[in-house]
Scaffold this motif. Structure first.
Motif, PDB file in Angstrom:
ATOM      1  N   ASN A 156      30.831  31.610  37.734  1.00 19.38           N
ATOM      2  CA  ASN A 156      32.030  31.431  36.914  1.00 19.38           C
ATOM      3  C   ASN A 156      33.221  31.116  37.825  1.00 19.38           C
ATOM      4  O   ASN A 156      33.904  32.008  38.336  1.00 19.38           O
ATOM      5  N   ASN A 157      33.455  29.842  38.051  1.00 20.80           N
ATOM      6  CA  ASN A 157      34.521  29.439  38.969  1.00 20.80           C
ATOM      7  C   ASN A 157      35.904  29.808  38.464  1.00 20.80           C
ATOM      8  O   ASN A 157      36.820  30.062  39.247  1.00 20.80           O
ATOM      9  N   GLN A 158      36.054  29.842  37.130  1.00 25.26           N
ATOM     10  CA  GLN A 158      37.358  30.188  36.575  1.00 25.26           C
ATOM     11  C   GLN A 158      37.736  31.626  36.911  1.00 25.26           C
ATOM     12  O   GLN A 158      38.868  31.905  37.307  1.00 25.26           O
ATOM     13  N   ALA A 159      36.777  32.541  36.778  1.00 24.29           N
ATOM     14  CA  ALA A 159      37.057  33.941  37.103  1.00 24.29           C
ATOM     15  C   ALA A 159      37.306  34.116  38.597  1.00 24.29           C
ATOM     16  O   ALA A 159      38.175  34.895  39.006  1.00 24.29           O
ATOM     17  N   CYS A 160      36.555  33.379  39.431  1.00 25.92           N
ATOM     18  CA  CYS A 160      36.736  33.488  40.883  1.00 25.92           C
ATOM     19  C   CYS A 160      38.118  32.979  41.298  1.00 25.92           C
ATOM     20  O   CYS A 160      38.826  33.638  42.076  1.00 25.92           O
ATOM     21  N   ARG A 165      43.850  34.126  43.116  1.00 22.11           N
ATOM     22  CA  ARG A 165      45.302  33.948  42.995  1.00 22.11           C
ATOM     23  C   ARG A 165      46.038  35.248  42.702  1.00 22.11           C
ATOM     24  O   ARG A 165      47.235  35.335  42.902  1.00 22.11           O
ATOM     25  N   LYS A 166      45.315  36.282  42.216  1.00 23.60           N
ATOM     26  CA  LYS A 166      45.982  37.531  41.842  1.00 23.60           C
ATOM     27  C   LYS A 166      46.420  38.312  43.085  1.00 23.60           C
ATOM     28  O   LYS A 166      45.672  38.419  44.052  1.00 23.60           O
ATOM     29  N   PRO A 167      47.616  38.856  43.056  1.00 21.57           N
ATOM     30  CA  PRO A 167      48.047  39.669  44.207  1.00 21.57           C
ATOM     31  C   PRO A 167      47.333  41.010  44.288  1.00 21.57           C
ATOM     32  O   PRO A 167      47.149  41.556  45.367  1.00 21.57           O
ATOM     33  N   ASP A 173      39.269  42.961  36.162  1.00 17.03           N
ATOM     34  CA  ASP A 173      38.804  41.662  36.646  1.00 17.03           C
ATOM     35  C   ASP A 173      37.288  41.595  36.808  1.00 17.03           C
ATOM     36  O   ASP A 173      36.737  40.508  36.985  1.00 17.03           O
ATOM     37  N   SER A 174      36.621  42.734  36.781  1.00 14.24           N
ATOM     38  CA  SER A 174      35.172  42.740  37.001  1.00 14.24           C
ATOM     39  C   SER A 174      34.416  43.418  35.868  1.00 14.24           C
ATOM     40  O   SER A 174      33.326  43.950  36.078  1.00 14.24           O
ATOM     41  N   MET A 237      35.847  35.867  50.768  1.00 10.89           N
ATOM     42  CA  MET A 237      37.068  35.817  49.954  1.00 10.89           C
ATOM     43  C   MET A 237      36.979  34.806  48.805  1.00 10.89           C
ATOM     44  O   MET A 237      37.998  34.478  48.200  1.00 10.89           O
ATOM     45  N   ASN A 238      35.780  34.330  48.511  1.00  9.13           N
ATOM     46  CA  ASN A 238      35.628  33.395  47.401  1.00  9.13           C
ATOM     47  C   ASN A 238      35.485  34.093  46.056  1.00  9.13           C
ATOM     48  O   ASN A 238      35.670  33.459  45.015  1.00  9.13           O
ATOM     49  N   ALA A 239      35.135  35.375  46.088  1.00 12.39           N
ATOM     50  CA  ALA A 239      34.980  36.136  44.840  1.00 12.39           C
ATOM     51  C   ALA A 239      35.441  37.566  45.085  1.00 12.39           C
ATOM     52  O   ALA A 239      34.630  38.502  45.142  1.00 12.39           O
TER      53      ALA A 239
END
Length: 783
Positions: A156-160, A165-167, A173-174, A237-239
């Motif tokens: 799911n690239n959108q969730a990743c 981008r989230k600080p 998120d999971s 750091m991709n997910a």
């Protein structure tokens, strides 16, 4: 839970305190009953305390759907066929395209795997129905459906991209991943554990599930490899939203299930030796270690000064002082020993174990081991009898045999025979047995789950190892927060941060517990991999070990132990009333800051002790017979760090600490050995001896300086040859290396037709004798 007195036997009476205390121990037959319900431990590890509100959410989604299809009845009142029909309906609902609806169905399935706790009255009922439901879910094919959803969530690239981008990343998120991984973990761990009352169909399902998980049935690779991919994706750091604690726990339990634990490893060793007609193992390492007793740690200089001061103060006080007995459990004094006869007991090195008065229990040395059997009554002046002999049978290496033979022949005969190991006249029997063992040959590697996993891991092995060590570093208690370090708290931090002191304390305990569980999972996972790979093929073990060494695993483990190890072992980062299933079956008491600060009633944290022993065993495996790596222990000044770890009086942990000290004593110098004679004595008593091992004197030829880098390079070259020979079967012939060695080429076997010998003379005349060879031209081309 309260245990009836008739199920206990008296263990020991302690009248040294203000009130007389009678310690009880369960009867042997009761331990089996307790072990059956000990499975609640795997429930507790998988959930964070911040996930507690989601238990009610799972129940609500299940009951909402269940009541719309089954009216007026509860789940535990349904028959087997009715339950199967409802699970099949849930499976169909998992295939909907709406993400929110899929999540609700997954939560309903999780509620079933959790044991429909709202319909149960006790923890035992929850465990019973959880086990029943898990086998039902597996039989209906739920695990395969969950695996497809897990693969979708991973891709799911959108969730990743949203998480990147989230600080700040939180539980929200999971959510989908945590629900799926929780169900899969409960299924793997529940099916893996065996009980005496398992049905025949459950035993069949266990073997089928074990084979399924260890085979390359999921897109051509085993399930463990998919979880390894999640680990590397998170560490790159991709997910960053992946719930790493659940992934690591599931990965550890999957490998434990498919390959087997330490007892299965021992059985595999025995079967392998029988298959190769080798003599049986001299002892079972697990049984030997379990029978060992912890020893008093060597006292430091400051402790000796404090003991002398306490002794001076004690002579002026009325209370008689007591010598520490290293074999008394939990550091309690032996009530059967006469205090007046202590001066007549053994002195010397034993007297250095310390004199203690009435001190705070937290300041005492820790002894961690199972309660001993009831001590026999004996006269006050009789000293405890020590076991005769050493615990380990000695071992021997081929190098030791060659060195011993050469030395003996040169001494008694006056000449040597090179590398000859055939002539054994006059040698002791252990050498005969060792030479016989070494000549038995090599075993062909079968397609075992270990072999399949190694083959899948090989292309990205270094990435997997580095990712695991990154997580271990981030979870270590000695690590400091850095801006560039990975965030392992994504599946423990709530959306809204705490605003009260009580909430902050609860979250702090949860975070520390979260890190401890991650360390436990990684240490157990690495140790299992190393042990299984070493049994499968030694070069598979060596390549993983070398990747660990190159990724700075040795200094990382030493950094882990460079802390107050006593505080880590006795840490109380748990809230018993919030553990599952207790929190959903019983009424929740009011939590206060005082109750959270007091922690549970356990004197030790067995989770942290387990992690420490695993890390010590990993360090032993990395450095054993590797002198360049042993020098790393010396360079990083590991001796004082390891000596501090001896303060934990647990036999197994002390054994592996002493092993690490033994291999480097020859490099530490005579002065260190002279000032640490008590440690040297403990090494002699507890660690296995080897032929011609001059560890205590430093005269071994291996202690001389040499090129450490050449040793690792030679090992690396042998590993690459092994991997190329065994796994590079489809090499492109155009780019295959050419063998230019004359002896190697002439020694190759060439496939010839069956009738070749009939026409050999004609072929020789036509192809060799009748063809003119321009020798001068060949020489000129060579120049």
């Amino acid at each position: 839970n309260v245990v009836p007195l008739h199920d206990c036997v008296p263990l020991v009476v302690d009248s040294s305190q203000k009130n007389t205390v009678l310690y009880l121990c369960l009867k042997p037959e009761m331990w089996q009953k307790v072990a059956k319900f000990k499975g609640a431990e795997y429930f507790r590890k998988i959930y964070s305390y911040t996930e507690e509100p989601e238990f009610a959410l799972n129940r609500d989604y299940f009951e909402e759907d269940f009541r719309s299809h089954v009216r007026g009845r509860r789940w535990i009142e349904l028959g087997q066929e009715q339950q199967r029909a409802y699970v099949m309906r849930l499976l169909d609902a998992l295939e909907v395209t709406d993400r929110d609806k899929r999540l609700k169905v997954a939560r309903a399935i999780l509620y079933l795997a959790q044991g429909v706790f709202d319909e149960c009255d006790t923890d035992t009922d929850v465990l019973h129905w959880s086990r029943h439901n898990v086998f039902l879910l597996y039989d209906m094919g739920v695990f395969t459906a969950l695996l497809e959803l897990l693969s979708m969530e991973m891709d799911n690239n959108q969730a990743c991209s949203s998480a990147v981008r989230k600080p700040a990343i939180s539980l929200a998120d999971s959510t989908e991943l945590r629900v799926l991984l929780s169900i899969m973990y409960l299924m793997v761990e529940t099916i893996r554990l065996q009980t005496e009352d398992d049905r025949p169909e459950w035993r069949t399902a266990r073997e089928a599930f074990k084979t399924e998980l260890g085979s390359p049935l999921y897109n051509g690779e085993p399930f463990s490899l998919l979880l390894f991919t999640m680990v590397t994706k998170f560490c790159s750091m991709n997910a960053p939203h992946f719930p790493m604690k659940k992934v690591l726990l599931l990965l550890w339990k999957t490998i434990l299930f498919t390959m087997g634990g330490f007892e299965e490893l021992q059985e595999m060793k025995v079967r392998g030796r029988e298959r190769l007609s080798l003599p049986p193992l001299p002892e079972d390492s697990i049984k030997v270690i379990r029978s060992m007793r912890a020893a008093s740690p060597p006292a430091s200089a400051m402790e000796l000064i404090e003991q002398q001061q306490q002794a001076k103060r004690g002579r002026r006080s009325r209370r008689p002082l007591v010598k520490q007995d290293s074999l008394d459990t939990y550091n309690e004094r032996d009530p059967f020993k006469n205090d007046d006869a202590r001066d007549e007991e053994e002195d010397g090195e034993e007297a250095d174990s310390g004199i203690e008065g009435e001190v705070d229990p937290l300041d005492r040395d820790v002894i961690i081991q199972p309660p001993p059997p009831p001590p026999p009554l004996r006269p006050p002046t009789e000293s405890a009898s020590l076991p005769k002999g050493l615990p380990w049978a000695p071992k021997v290496r081929e190098k030791d045999i060659e060195h011993f033979l050469e030395t003996s022949r040169n001494k008694f005969i006056g000449f040597t025979l090179g590398n000859d190991t055939e002539t054994l006249v006059g040698l002791p029997r252990p050498i005969h047995e060792s030479v016989k063992t070494l000549k038995q040959g090599e075993e062909d590697v079968d397609e075992t789950p270990t072999e399949i996993l190694y083959l899948g891991m090989l292309p990205n092995l270094s990435q997997y190892v580095i990712a695991l060590l990154k997580l271990l570093l981030a979870a270590a208690p000695t690590s400091k927060a850095k801006t560039d370090s990975i965030n392992i708290l994504a599946d423990v931090l709530p959306e809204e941060m705490p605003i009260t002191v009580l909430q902050s304390m609860k979250l702090g305990i949860d975070v520390n517990r979260h890190k401890e569980i991650i360390v436990k999972a990684i240490s157990a996972l690495l140790l299992l991999l190393l042990k299984h790979l070493k049994l499968n093929h030694i070069y598979q073990f060596e390549i993983v070990s070398q990747h660990l060494v190159f990724a700075n695993c040795i200094p990382l483990i030493l950094k882990f132990f460079n802390q107050n190890i006593m505080s880590y072992i006795s840490a109380k980062n748990s809230i018993c009333v919030l553990d599952f299933p207790h929190c959903v079956v019983h009424e929740m008491p009011e939590l206060t800051a005082e109750s959270l600060e007091a922690g549970d009633s356990n004197q030790f944290c067995w989770r942290n002790l387990f992690s420490c022993i695993n890390l010590l065993r990993i360090l032993n495996k990395l450095t054993k017979w590797k002198h360049s790596r042993t020098m790393m222990l010396v360079v990083f000044k590991s001796a004082p760090i390891l000596k501090r770890a001896l303060k934990v009086k647990q036999a197994m942990m002390q054994l592996y600490v002493l092993k690490l000290l033994k291999i480097q004593t020859k490099y530490l110098g005579r002065q260190w050995r002279k000032s640490n004679m008590k440690t040297m004595s403990a090494i002699y008593q507890k660690v296995r001896h080897r032929l011609n091992d001059d560890w205590a004197y430093g005269n071994d030829i291996d202690a001389r300086p040499w090129d450490f880098q050449a040793e690792e390079c030679a090992l690396r070259e042998s590993i690459e040859k092994f991997n190329s020979r065994r796994y590079d079967k489809n090499q492109n012939g155009e780019f295959a290396p050419v063998d230019n060695c004359l002896q190697s080429v002439l020694g190759q076997r060439v496939e010839l037709p069956e009738d070749f010998h009939y026409s050999y003379e004609m072929w020789l005349e036509r192809e060799v004798f009748s063809q003119p060879i321009q020798w001068e031209g060949l020489l000129q081309q060579a120049q």
